[in-house]
Design an enzyme around this catalytic site. Structure first.
Site, mmCIF file in Angstrom:
data_model
loop_
_atom_site.group_PDB
_atom_site.id
_atom_site.type_symbol
_atom_site.label_atom_id
_atom_site.label_comp_id
_atom_site.label_asym_id
_atom_site.label_seq_id
_atom_site.Cartn_x
_atom_site.Cartn_y
_atom_site.Cartn_z
ATOM 1 N N ARG A 91 15.537 40.100 19.707
ATOM 2 C CA ARG A 91 16.419 41.174 19.437
ATOM 3 C C ARG A 91 15.920 42.072 18.097
ATOM 4 O O ARG A 91 16.058 43.184 17.679
ATOM 5 C CB ARG A 91 18.137 40.980 19.028
ATOM 6 C CG ARG A 91 18.622 40.322 20.072
ATOM 7 C CD ARG A 91 18.447 41.242 21.289
ATOM 8 N NE ARG A 91 19.143 42.533 21.397
ATOM 9 C CZ ARG A 91 20.306 42.745 21.137
ATOM 10 N NH1 ARG A 91 21.215 41.819 21.239
ATOM 11 N NH2 ARG A 91 20.776 43.952 20.914
ATOM 12 N N SER A 104 4.859 29.761 30.609
ATOM 13 C CA SER A 104 5.205 30.340 31.990
ATOM 14 C C SER A 104 5.621 29.301 32.814
ATOM 15 O O SER A 104 4.853 28.250 33.125
ATOM 16 C CB SER A 104 4.067 30.908 32.436
ATOM 17 O OG SER A 104 4.425 31.549 33.694
ATOM 18 N N ARG A 106 6.287 29.675 35.497
ATOM 19 C CA ARG A 106 5.586 30.155 36.954
ATOM 20 C C ARG A 106 4.496 29.217 37.323
ATOM 21 O O ARG A 106 4.255 28.844 38.507
ATOM 22 C CB ARG A 106 5.016 31.533 37.111
ATOM 23 C CG ARG A 106 6.371 32.760 37.279
ATOM 24 C CD ARG A 106 5.727 33.977 37.469
ATOM 25 N NE ARG A 106 5.356 34.101 38.950
ATOM 26 C CZ ARG A 106 4.657 35.041 39.448
ATOM 27 N NH1 ARG A 106 4.464 36.062 39.010
ATOM 28 N NH2 ARG A 106 4.582 35.173 40.904
ATOM 29 N N ARG A 163 12.698 25.999 39.226
ATOM 30 C CA ARG A 163 13.023 26.228 37.654
ATOM 31 C C ARG A 163 14.468 26.759 37.743
ATOM 32 O O ARG A 163 15.129 26.596 36.657
ATOM 33 C CB ARG A 163 12.337 27.119 36.826
ATOM 34 C CG ARG A 163 12.091 28.407 37.025
ATOM 35 C CD ARG A 163 11.177 29.117 36.118
ATOM 36 N NE ARG A 163 10.903 30.604 36.824
ATOM 37 C CZ ARG A 163 9.970 31.316 35.923
ATOM 38 N NH1 ARG A 163 9.608 31.167 34.798
ATOM 39 N NH2 ARG A 163 9.565 32.371 36.711
ATOM 40 N N ASN A 180 6.055 41.899 8.789
ATOM 41 C CA ASN A 180 5.643 42.238 7.444
ATOM 42 C C ASN A 180 7.021 41.700 6.404
ATOM 43 O O ASN A 180 8.146 41.512 6.709
ATOM 44 C CB ASN A 180 5.369 43.710 7.127
ATOM 45 C CG ASN A 180 6.713 44.648 7.389
ATOM 46 O OD1 ASN A 180 7.882 44.442 6.749
ATOM 47 N ND2 ASN A 180 6.457 45.611 8.125
ATOM 48 N N ARG A 191 19.791 36.227 9.310
ATOM 49 C CA ARG A 191 19.724 34.809 10.122
ATOM 50 C C ARG A 191 20.080 33.664 9.138
ATOM 51 O O ARG A 191 20.132 32.557 9.913
ATOM 52 C CB ARG A 191 18.473 34.571 10.914
ATOM 53 C CG ARG A 191 18.548 36.027 11.977
ATOM 54 C CD ARG A 191 19.475 36.265 13.023
ATOM 55 N NE ARG A 191 19.397 37.022 13.771
ATOM 56 C CZ ARG A 191 20.130 37.334 15.114
ATOM 57 N NH1 ARG A 191 21.149 36.591 15.130
ATOM 58 N NH2 ARG A 191 19.811 38.225 15.776
HETATM 59 C C1 LIG Z 1 25.626 37.044 13.345
HETATM 60 C C2 LIG Z 1 25.082 37.862 14.266
HETATM 61 C C3 LIG Z 1 25.578 38.167 15.568
HETATM 62 C C4 LIG Z 1 25.232 38.840 16.462
HETATM 63 N N1 LIG Z 1 25.983 38.915 17.615
HETATM 64 C C5 LIG Z 1 25.341 39.743 18.635
HETATM 65 C C6 LIG Z 1 26.108 39.780 19.870
HETATM 66 O O1 LIG Z 1 27.074 39.305 19.978
HETATM 67 N N2 LIG Z 1 25.545 40.564 21.062
HETATM 68 C C7 LIG Z 1 24.408 41.181 20.832
HETATM 69 O O2 LIG Z 1 23.870 41.960 21.664
HETATM 70 N N3 LIG Z 1 23.520 41.251 19.589
HETATM 71 C C8 LIG Z 1 24.218 40.353 18.660
HETATM 72 N N4 LIG Z 1 23.472 40.396 17.248
HETATM 73 C C9 LIG Z 1 22.068 41.041 17.304
HETATM 74 C C10 LIG Z 1 22.023 42.194 16.426
HETATM 75 O O3 LIG Z 1 23.017 43.048 16.987
HETATM 76 C C11 LIG Z 1 20.682 42.725 16.346
HETATM 77 O O4 LIG Z 1 20.076 43.303 17.609
HETATM 78 C C12 LIG Z 1 19.722 41.813 15.766
HETATM 79 O O5 LIG Z 1 20.438 41.322 14.637
HETATM 80 C C13 LIG Z 1 18.451 42.537 15.169
HETATM 81 O O6 LIG Z 1 18.838 43.506 13.984
HETATM 82 P P1 LIG Z 1 18.087 44.739 13.757
HETATM 83 O O7 LIG Z 1 18.182 45.791 15.051
HETATM 84 O O8 LIG Z 1 18.749 45.204 12.424
HETATM 85 O O9 LIG Z 1 16.543 44.330 13.560
HETATM 86 P P2 LIG Z 1 15.168 44.853 14.221
HETATM 87 O O10 LIG Z 1 15.449 45.104 15.529
HETATM 88 O O11 LIG Z 1 14.141 44.289 13.496
HETATM 89 O O12 LIG Z 1 15.120 46.593 13.226
HETATM 90 C C14 LIG Z 1 15.025 46.432 11.858
HETATM 91 C C15 LIG Z 1 15.834 47.696 11.358
HETATM 92 O O13 LIG Z 1 14.825 48.875 12.021
HETATM 93 C C16 LIG Z 1 15.698 49.797 12.501
HETATM 94 N N5 LIG Z 1 15.801 50.032 13.863
HETATM 95 C C17 LIG Z 1 14.789 49.574 14.545
HETATM 96 N N6 LIG Z 1 14.894 50.386 15.796
HETATM 97 C C18 LIG Z 1 15.716 51.118 15.699
HETATM 98 C C19 LIG Z 1 16.363 52.242 16.596
HETATM 99 N N7 LIG Z 1 15.851 52.108 17.912
HETATM 100 N N8 LIG Z 1 17.182 52.915 16.154
HETATM 101 C C20 LIG Z 1 17.585 52.892 14.929
HETATM 102 N N9 LIG Z 1 17.052 52.036 14.028
HETATM 103 C C21 LIG Z 1 16.269 51.199 14.473
HETATM 104 C C22 LIG Z 1 17.160 49.661 11.945
HETATM 105 O O14 LIG Z 1 17.618 50.056 10.599
HETATM 106 C C23 LIG Z 1 17.224 47.847 11.917
HETATM 107 O O15 LIG Z 1 18.131 47.381 10.984
HETATM 108 C C24 LIG Z 1 23.812 39.607 16.291
HETATM 109 C C25 LIG Z 1 23.076 39.422 15.086
HETATM 110 C C26 LIG Z 1 23.681 38.594 14.290
HETATM 111 C C27 LIG Z 1 22.902 38.464 12.977
#
Ligand SMILES: Cc1cc2nc3c(=O)[nH]c(=O)nc-3n(C[C@H](O)[C@H](O)[C@H](O)COP(=O)(O)OP(=O)(O)OC[C@H]3O[C@@H](n4cnc5c(N)ncnc54)[C@H](O)[C@@H]3O)c2cc1C
Length: 236
Positions: A91, A104, A106, A163, A180, A191
């Site tokens: 994510r 993989s 596959r 699988r 970075n 995390r």
């Molecule tokens: C405790 C916990 C529980 C969670 N539970 C769930 C869940 O139930 N379901 C689920 O689907 N996910 C869940 N997540 C995942 C969460 O929603 C984020 O997708 C994940 O933590 C990645 O964070 P991020 O988007 O801030 O990080 P990154 O993707 O690394 O992005 C870093 C930062 O860059 C910026 N950024 C990057 N891309 C964009 C964009 N397209 N638009 C705007 N800003 C952007 C934002 O400021 C972002 O904070 C959970 C996360 C945590 C920590």
């Protein structure tokens, strides 16, 4: 660099394989000095001379929210972790993934060593009569799944389809991720939080421990300024 921490009862690991800046500048004791002196470009003032100056300057950058100098430091991690962890790491869009090393199913056959079975499940009772704990039951489920997988392969089912009988969340996968230091801070803040799932916390703690050996000041300042995650899981 090639520093490693074993994870998941020895079945997984995190390794820092590469880092930029690659060298510690003469007269300093860490790569943090490079970050601090890069940031000095903005003010065009004299370079920092010693470790205390570096530490104080990095503290100021944090205080100001001037994080971009930390983007100059880049780390390449090799990680082996269960799929349940990868589904969460994936994510993080600010990570660069290789995905070429992620195994993989596959082409390669899965074996019993590639299933992560949490030790702590031994303290939960089993729902199957005669089995001692949830851990034992999960082990049996993996064994049965692998037996059926082998039978399917013997029957000529291709690996990519056989699988489907495997408990995929337990499977260990290896991949390279590059990130970075600024984006690593963001990942670690989310995390290493006590509300994150214990398996991703184990990885994040390991990544932080290894990164600390290369950027001790940055990690110290980050740890002291880490913002708590602003929600409570029980309320969701
Ligand atoms: C405790 C916990 C529980 C969670 N539970 C769930 C869940 O139930 N379901 C689920 O689907 N996910 C869940 N997540 C995942 C969460 O929603 C984020 O997708 C994940 O933590 C990645 O964070 P991020 O988007 O801030 O990080 P990154 O993707 O690394 O992005 C870093 C930062 O860059 C910026 N950024 C990057 N891309 C964009 C964009 N397209 N638009 C705007 N800003 C952007 C934002 O400021 C972002 O904070 C959970 C996360 C945590 C920590």
């Amino acid at each position: 660099v090639n520093i490693e921490k074993k994870l998941y009862g020895g079945k997984g690991f995190v390794i820092i394989e590469d880092v930029t800046p690659s060298e510690i500048p003469e007269g300093f004791n860490s790569r943090d000095a490079v970050i601090a002196n890069d940031a000095k470009i903005c003010t065009n003032t004299e370079a920092l001379k010693d470790n205390i100056e570096v530490y104080k300057f990095l503290e100021k950058l944090f205080e100001w929210g001037h994080y971009s100098p930390f983007e100059q430091a880049v780390l390449k991690f090799r990680i082996k972790a269960p799929y349940v962890v990868w589904s969460q790491i994936d994510r993080h869009r600010s990570f660069i993934y290789s995905s070429q090393l992620r195994r993989s199913g596959r082409y390669a056959k899965f074996t019993v060593d590639e299933f992560y079975i949490p030790e702590y499940l031994s303290s939960y009772s089993s729902w199957i009569e005669g089995e001692e704990s949830s851990k034992e039951t999960l082990e049996n489920i993996v064994d049965k799944a692998l037996f059926n997988y082998e039978e399917m392969l013997q029957a000529g089912v291709p690996k990519e389809s056989a699988r489907f009988v495997l408990p995929a969340f337990c499977l260990m996968y290896e991949d390279l991720v590059t990130v970075n230091l600024k984006n690593l801070f963001h990942f670690l803040a989310l995390r290493t939080d006590k509300r994150a799932q214990r398996e991703i916390r184990e990885l994040a703690d390991g990544m932080m421990e290894l990164t600390r050996t290369l950027f001790p000041y940055s990690i110290k300042i980050f740890s002291e300024n880490i913002k708590p995650v602003n929600y409570d899981f029980n309320e969701i």
